[in-house]
Design a protein around this motif. Structure first.
Motif, PDB file in Angstrom:
ATOM      1  N   THR A  13       0.865  -1.174   0.000  1.00  0.00           N
ATOM      2  CA  THR A  13       0.000   0.000   0.000  1.00  0.00           C
ATOM      3  C   THR A  13       0.902   1.225   0.000  1.00  0.00           C
ATOM      4  O   THR A  13       1.942   1.239   0.659  1.00  0.00           O
ATOM      5  N   ILE A  14       0.493   2.230  -0.748  1.00  0.00           N
ATOM      6  CA  ILE A  14       1.286   3.447  -0.848  1.00  0.00           C
ATOM      7  C   ILE A  14       0.340   4.616  -0.598  1.00  0.00           C
ATOM      8  O   ILE A  14      -0.644   4.794  -1.306  1.00  0.00           O
ATOM      9  N   ASP A  15       0.654   5.375   0.418  1.00  0.00           N
ATOM     10  CA  ASP A  15      -0.183   6.506   0.807  1.00  0.00           C
ATOM     11  C   ASP A  15       0.010   7.679  -0.154  1.00  0.00           C
ATOM     12  O   ASP A  15       1.128   7.976  -0.561  1.00  0.00           O
ATOM     13  N   THR A  16      -1.073   8.308  -0.505  1.00  0.00           N
ATOM     14  CA  THR A  16      -1.106   9.515  -1.348  1.00  0.00           C
ATOM     15  C   THR A  16      -0.375   9.340  -2.674  1.00  0.00           C
ATOM     16  O   THR A  16       0.349  10.228  -3.114  1.00  0.00           O
ATOM     17  N   LEU A  17      -0.567   8.227  -3.322  1.00  0.00           N
ATOM     18  CA  LEU A  17       0.030   7.958  -4.632  1.00  0.00           C
ATOM     19  C   LEU A  17      -1.028   8.147  -5.715  1.00  0.00           C
ATOM     20  O   LEU A  17      -2.136   7.635  -5.592  1.00  0.00           O
ATOM     21  N   ARG A  18      -0.694   8.858  -6.737  1.00  0.00           N
ATOM     22  CA  ARG A  18      -1.615   9.057  -7.852  1.00  0.00           C
ATOM     23  C   ARG A  18      -1.437   7.930  -8.847  1.00  0.00           C
ATOM     24  O   ARG A  18      -0.395   7.791  -9.475  1.00  0.00           O
ATOM     25  N   ALA A  19      -2.470   7.124  -9.014  1.00  0.00           N
ATOM     26  CA  ALA A  19      -2.419   6.007  -9.953  1.00  0.00           C
ATOM     27  C   ALA A  19      -2.180   6.490 -11.382  1.00  0.00           C
ATOM     28  O   ALA A  19      -1.516   5.799 -12.168  1.00  0.00           O
ATOM     29  N   ASP A  20      -2.682   7.662 -11.726  1.00  0.00           N
ATOM     30  CA  ASP A  20      -2.512   8.156 -13.096  1.00  0.00           C
ATOM     31  C   ASP A  20      -1.076   8.595 -13.387  1.00  0.00           C
ATOM     32  O   ASP A  20      -0.762   8.998 -14.501  1.00  0.00           O
ATOM     33  N   HIS A  21      -0.177   8.469 -12.407  1.00  0.00           N
ATOM     34  CA  HIS A  21       1.239   8.759 -12.627  1.00  0.00           C
ATOM     35  C   HIS A  21       2.091   7.491 -12.540  1.00  0.00           C
ATOM     36  O   HIS A  21       3.299   7.571 -12.291  1.00  0.00           O
ATOM     37  N   LEU A  22       1.468   6.336 -12.737  1.00  0.00           N
ATOM     38  CA  LEU A  22       2.180   5.057 -12.759  1.00  0.00           C
ATOM     39  C   LEU A  22       2.147   4.483 -14.175  1.00  0.00           C
ATOM     40  O   LEU A  22       1.114   4.541 -14.858  1.00  0.00           O
ATOM     41  N   GLY A  23       3.265   3.882 -14.578  1.00  0.00           N
ATOM     42  CA  GLY A  23       3.337   3.274 -15.899  1.00  0.00           C
ATOM     43  C   GLY A  23       2.284   2.203 -16.121  1.00  0.00           C
ATOM     44  O   GLY A  23       1.699   2.111 -17.200  1.00  0.00           O
ATOM     45  N   LEU A  24       2.014   1.383 -15.111  1.00  0.00           N
ATOM     46  CA  LEU A  24       1.051   0.300 -15.288  1.00  0.00           C
ATOM     47  C   LEU A  24      -0.358   0.807 -15.575  1.00  0.00           C
ATOM     48  O   LEU A  24      -1.187   0.085 -16.096  1.00  0.00           O
ATOM     49  N   TYR A  25      -0.632   2.048 -15.246  1.00  0.00           N
ATOM     50  CA  TYR A  25      -1.923   2.665 -15.560  1.00  0.00           C
ATOM     51  C   TYR A  25      -1.846   3.558 -16.791  1.00  0.00           C
ATOM     52  O   TYR A  25      -2.754   4.334 -17.050  1.00  0.00           O
ATOM     53  N   GLY A  26      -0.721   3.487 -17.532  1.00  0.00           N
ATOM     54  CA  GLY A  26      -0.620   4.196 -18.798  1.00  0.00           C
ATOM     55  C   GLY A  26       0.126   5.516 -18.786  1.00  0.00           C
ATOM     56  O   GLY A  26       0.160   6.208 -19.796  1.00  0.00           O
ATOM     57  N   TYR A  27       0.743   5.884 -17.668  1.00  0.00           N
ATOM     58  CA  TYR A  27       1.486   7.146 -17.632  1.00  0.00           C
ATOM     59  C   TYR A  27       2.705   7.014 -18.538  1.00  0.00           C
ATOM     60  O   TYR A  27       3.459   6.036 -18.446  1.00  0.00           O
ATOM     61  N   PRO A  28       2.933   7.978 -19.442  1.00  0.00           N
ATOM     62  CA  PRO A  28       4.011   7.825 -20.429  1.00  0.00           C
ATOM     63  C   PRO A  28       5.427   7.958 -19.862  1.00  0.00           C
ATOM     64  O   PRO A  28       6.356   7.379 -20.415  1.00  0.00           O
TER      65      PRO A  28
END
Length: 188
Positions: A45-60
């Motif tokens: 678990t990672i506190d205050t992490l934006r999923a939209d800034h992870l590669g696995l969710y498509g962030y370039p």
């Protein structure tokens, strides 16, 4: 005209032998003396992490190569929702499967509830449970360590923007977890 009955060919005989062998192996697999090793489970678990800034969710941009690699090798969830905006309440809900009002943890002030959890379910099935935390919010004052076989919340520094808040950098938390895995009793 009526369908011609199947002829017994070498292929069908081989298939019959293969199916018979599978039935024997499945029977052996069901015997009590044959127990497959339980799968390992790691929950991050990672506190205050934006999923939209992870590669696995498509962030370039390449912001999370290690998490991306773990996701490719394991299981990850495309949609996941927190039950609360506070860390303790979210973790209590995640680990018990209950809403914050049920757990009684509504903020970062309450303790982890004394109720069945992921850790108690895993322990009942023979798993060894361990927790390694970086955030002061999830330290021993939270109380989750009562349901773990091993707990490590050693803070090594303070937050840059809040010098009164202890924390541990992720790399230090990872090193503590790796040391534990290397030294643990592997018979359990």
């Amino acid at each position: 005209p009526p369908a011609e009955p199947c002829r017994r060919t070498a292929t069908w005989r081989m298939f019959g032998r293969w199916a018979g062998m599978c039935a024997v192996l499945m029977t052996i697999g069901g015997c009590s003396w044959f127990k497959p090793e339980p799968a390992s489970l790691i929950l991050i678990t990672i506190d205050t992490l934006r999923a939209d800034h992870l590669g696995l969710y498509g962030y370039p941009r390449d912001t999370s190569p290690h998490l991306d690699a773990m996701a490719r090798a394991g299981t990850w969830f495309e949609r996941c929702y927190a039950q609360s905006v506070t860390t303790r309440a979210s973790h209590a809900s995640l680990l018990t499967g209950c809403f914050p009002r049920t757990t009684g943890v509504l903020s970062n002030l309450e303790q982890f509830p004394d109720r069945p959890s992921l850790m108690t379910a895993l322990s009942e099935r023979g798993y060894v449970t361990a927790g390694f935390v970086s955030s002061v919010v999830l330290n021993q004052k939270f109380g989750v360590q009562r349901q773990l076989d091993h707990f490590d919340d050693a803070s090594t520094t303070t937050e840059l923007n809040r010098p009164n808040m202890a924390e541990r950098p992720a790399r230090d938390t990872l090193q503590a977890a790796l040391r534990y895995l290397e030294q643990r009793d592997r018979t359990r």
